[in-house]
Design a protein around this motif. Sequence first.
Motif, PDB file in Angstrom:
ATOM      1  N   THR A 174      -0.221  24.396  -9.308  1.00 60.58           N
ATOM      2  CA  THR A 174      -1.432  23.673  -9.706  1.00 60.58           C
ATOM      3  C   THR A 174      -1.180  22.647 -10.817  1.00 60.58           C
ATOM      4  O   THR A 174      -2.125  22.009 -11.290  1.00 60.58           O
ATOM      5  N   ARG A 175       0.062  22.480 -11.210  1.00 61.83           N
ATOM      6  CA  ARG A 175       0.413  21.608 -12.337  1.00 61.83           C
ATOM      7  C   ARG A 175      -0.126  20.192 -12.170  1.00 61.83           C
ATOM      8  O   ARG A 175      -0.704  19.620 -13.098  1.00 61.83           O
ATOM      9  N   VAL A 176       0.048  19.593 -11.011  1.00 64.22           N
ATOM     10  CA  VAL A 176      -0.399  18.211 -10.805  1.00 64.22           C
ATOM     11  C   VAL A 176      -1.924  18.117 -10.875  1.00 64.22           C
ATOM     12  O   VAL A 176      -2.466  17.164 -11.459  1.00 64.22           O
ATOM     13  N   LEU A 177      -2.598  19.089 -10.315  1.00 63.39           N
ATOM     14  CA  LEU A 177      -4.067  19.095 -10.396  1.00 63.39           C
ATOM     15  C   LEU A 177      -4.530  19.217 -11.844  1.00 63.39           C
ATOM     16  O   LEU A 177      -5.443  18.507 -12.277  1.00 63.39           O
ATOM     17  N   ALA A 178      -3.923  20.130 -12.581  1.00 66.66           N
ATOM     18  CA  ALA A 178      -4.289  20.320 -13.987  1.00 66.66           C
ATOM     19  C   ALA A 178      -3.982  19.060 -14.801  1.00 66.66           C
ATOM     20  O   ALA A 178      -4.769  18.665 -15.666  1.00 66.66           O
ATOM     21  N   TYR A 179      -2.852  18.444 -14.522  1.00 64.28           N
ATOM     22  CA  TYR A 179      -2.455  17.220 -15.217  1.00 64.28           C
ATOM     23  C   TYR A 179      -3.534  16.145 -15.056  1.00 64.28           C
ATOM     24  O   TYR A 179      -3.976  15.529 -16.026  1.00 64.28           O
ATOM     25  N   ASN A 180      -3.980  15.947 -13.843  1.00 63.62           N
ATOM     26  CA  ASN A 180      -5.019  14.960 -13.561  1.00 63.62           C
ATOM     27  C   ASN A 180      -6.339  15.344 -14.233  1.00 63.62           C
ATOM     28  O   ASN A 180      -7.000  14.514 -14.861  1.00 63.62           O
ATOM     29  N   GLN A 181      -6.708  16.588 -14.132  1.00 60.62           N
ATOM     30  CA  GLN A 181      -7.961  17.055 -14.721  1.00 60.62           C
ATOM     31  C   GLN A 181      -7.942  16.902 -16.241  1.00 60.62           C
ATOM     32  O   GLN A 181      -8.962  16.583 -16.850  1.00 60.62           O
ATOM     33  N   GLY A 182      -6.791  17.127 -16.840  1.00 61.85           N
ATOM     34  CA  GLY A 182      -6.671  16.966 -18.281  1.00 61.85           C
ATOM     35  C   GLY A 182      -7.009  15.555 -18.726  1.00 61.85           C
ATOM     36  O   GLY A 182      -7.643  15.347 -19.768  1.00 61.85           O
ATOM     37  N   VAL A 231     -10.012  17.095 -26.209  1.00 63.34           N
ATOM     38  CA  VAL A 231      -8.612  16.704 -26.427  1.00 63.34           C
ATOM     39  C   VAL A 231      -7.723  17.943 -26.355  1.00 63.34           C
ATOM     40  O   VAL A 231      -6.632  17.897 -25.779  1.00 63.34           O
ATOM     41  N   LEU A 232      -8.185  19.053 -26.903  1.00 57.39           N
ATOM     42  CA  LEU A 232      -7.436  20.302 -26.798  1.00 57.39           C
ATOM     43  C   LEU A 232      -7.285  20.721 -25.334  1.00 57.39           C
ATOM     44  O   LEU A 232      -6.195  21.096 -24.894  1.00 57.39           O
ATOM     45  N   ILE A 233      -8.354  20.605 -24.566  1.00 51.86           N
ATOM     46  CA  ILE A 233      -8.285  20.935 -23.141  1.00 51.86           C
ATOM     47  C   ILE A 233      -7.309  19.996 -22.429  1.00 51.86           C
ATOM     48  O   ILE A 233      -6.526  20.428 -21.576  1.00 51.86           O
ATOM     49  N   PHE A 234      -7.345  18.711 -22.798  1.00 48.68           N
ATOM     50  CA  PHE A 234      -6.366  17.762 -22.254  1.00 48.68           C
ATOM     51  C   PHE A 234      -4.948  18.255 -22.533  1.00 48.68           C
ATOM     52  O   PHE A 234      -4.101  18.259 -21.639  1.00 48.68           O
ATOM     53  N   TYR A 235      -4.684  18.643 -23.757  1.00 47.13           N
ATOM     54  CA  TYR A 235      -3.349  19.121 -24.129  1.00 47.13           C
ATOM     55  C   TYR A 235      -2.946  20.309 -23.256  1.00 47.13           C
ATOM     56  O   TYR A 235      -1.841  20.345 -22.710  1.00 47.13           O
ATOM     57  N   TRP A 236      -3.834  21.275 -23.143  1.00 51.39           N
ATOM     58  CA  TRP A 236      -3.528  22.462 -22.331  1.00 51.39           C
ATOM     59  C   TRP A 236      -3.235  22.077 -20.885  1.00 51.39           C
ATOM     60  O   TRP A 236      -2.269  22.543 -20.292  1.00 51.39           O
ATOM     61  N   GLU A 237      -4.102  21.243 -20.309  1.00 49.92           N
ATOM     62  CA  GLU A 237      -3.995  20.957 -18.881  1.00 49.92           C
ATOM     63  C   GLU A 237      -2.887  19.954 -18.546  1.00 49.92           C
ATOM     64  O   GLU A 237      -2.225  20.102 -17.519  1.00 49.92           O
ATOM     65  N   SER A 238      -2.704  18.959 -19.383  1.00 53.23           N
ATOM     66  CA  SER A 238      -1.783  17.883 -19.028  1.00 53.23           C
ATOM     67  C   SER A 238      -0.406  17.993 -19.668  1.00 53.23           C
ATOM     68  O   SER A 238       0.542  17.398 -19.161  1.00 53.23           O
ATOM     69  N   ALA A 280       1.027  31.215 -22.138  1.00 54.10           N
ATOM     70  CA  ALA A 280      -0.214  31.381 -22.898  1.00 54.10           C
ATOM     71  C   ALA A 280      -1.328  30.493 -22.356  1.00 54.10           C
ATOM     72  O   ALA A 280      -2.507  30.854 -22.423  1.00 54.10           O
ATOM     73  N   VAL A 281      -0.950  29.348 -21.815  1.00 55.40           N
ATOM     74  CA  VAL A 281      -1.949  28.409 -21.304  1.00 55.40           C
ATOM     75  C   VAL A 281      -2.416  28.819 -19.917  1.00 55.40           C
ATOM     76  O   VAL A 281      -3.617  28.962 -19.673  1.00 55.40           O
ATOM     77  N   TRP A 282      -1.482  29.011 -18.963  1.00 60.61           N
ATOM     78  CA  TRP A 282      -1.950  29.321 -17.611  1.00 60.61           C
ATOM     79  C   TRP A 282      -2.654  30.670 -17.565  1.00 60.61           C
ATOM     80  O   TRP A 282      -3.568  30.866 -16.763  1.00 60.61           O
ATOM     81  N   LYS A 283      -2.288  31.592 -18.432  1.00 56.97           N
ATOM     82  CA  LYS A 283      -3.020  32.870 -18.487  1.00 56.97           C
ATOM     83  C   LYS A 283      -4.436  32.655 -19.005  1.00 56.97           C
ATOM     84  O   LYS A 283      -5.383  33.291 -18.536  1.00 56.97           O
ATOM     85  N   ARG A 284      -4.598  31.748 -19.974  1.00 53.42           N
ATOM     86  CA  ARG A 284      -5.932  31.429 -20.506  1.00 53.42           C
ATOM     87  C   ARG A 284      -6.854  30.916 -19.399  1.00 53.42           C
ATOM     88  O   ARG A 284      -8.050  31.153 -19.402  1.00 53.42           O
ATOM     89  N   PHE A 285      -6.261  30.219 -18.435  1.00 52.99           N
ATOM     90  CA  PHE A 285      -7.045  29.675 -17.325  1.00 52.99           C
ATOM     91  C   PHE A 285      -7.140  30.636 -16.145  1.00 52.99           C
ATOM     92  O   PHE A 285      -7.640  30.277 -15.084  1.00 52.99           O
ATOM     93  N   GLY A 286      -6.649  31.859 -16.317  1.00 55.34           N
ATOM     94  CA  GLY A 286      -6.813  32.887 -15.307  1.00 55.34           C
ATOM     95  C   GLY A 286      -5.816  32.862 -14.173  1.00 55.34           C
ATOM     96  O   GLY A 286      -6.045  33.501 -13.143  1.00 55.34           O
ATOM     97  N   LEU A 287      -4.717  32.128 -14.323  1.00 55.64           N
ATOM     98  CA  LEU A 287      -3.709  32.117 -13.261  1.00 55.64           C
ATOM     99  C   LEU A 287      -2.835  33.370 -13.366  1.00 55.64           C
ATOM    100  O   LEU A 287      -2.485  33.796 -14.466  1.00 55.64           O
ATOM    101  N   PRO A 288      -2.477  33.940 -12.233  1.00 56.72           N
ATOM    102  CA  PRO A 288      -1.728  35.199 -12.263  1.00 56.72           C
ATOM    103  C   PRO A 288      -0.223  35.060 -12.462  1.00 56.72           C
ATOM    104  O   PRO A 288       0.443  36.043 -12.797  1.00 56.72           O
TER     105      PRO A 288
END
Length: 131
Positions: free
Chosen positions: A47-55, A17-24, A31-39
């Motif tokens: 990548t927002r739409v992809l992350a939203y779906n993955q969440g 659920v926490l990962i869902f919150y971060w991604e979606s 703080a979130v996109w840096k946690r996922f390694g985005l520059p």
Amino acid sequence: MEILITVAATLSAAIHVLIFYWESIAWTRPAVWKRFGLPSAEDAETTRVLAYNQGFYNLFLAVGALIGAILYGVGAKDAGFALGLFSVASMLAAALVLVTSGRGRIRAATLQGFFPLVAIVLYIASWIADH
């Protein structure tokens, strides 16, 4: 055993659920996109739409793990076992896939996969004890 399964499945679900919150929901926060390694914020937006779906995949797995543990605990053992085991096994599989994406992801994969692995062991041990 049902209590231990419920605890492990609930902890698995909470992380997802926490990962869902971060991604979606919070994906474009630095703080979130840096946690996922985005520059950059631009990459986060791209990548927002992809992350939203993955969440939502993570949310659905969390719901499945919780419902499975509840069903198992209230006596609908076959349905609870099938749904719960499938959900936590999918979580563990996703953690293993995460490891294959780079050595820098081992910590995240361990966090993502530890409680699902515990739940899998408990489900199987319980099934063996019942049969």
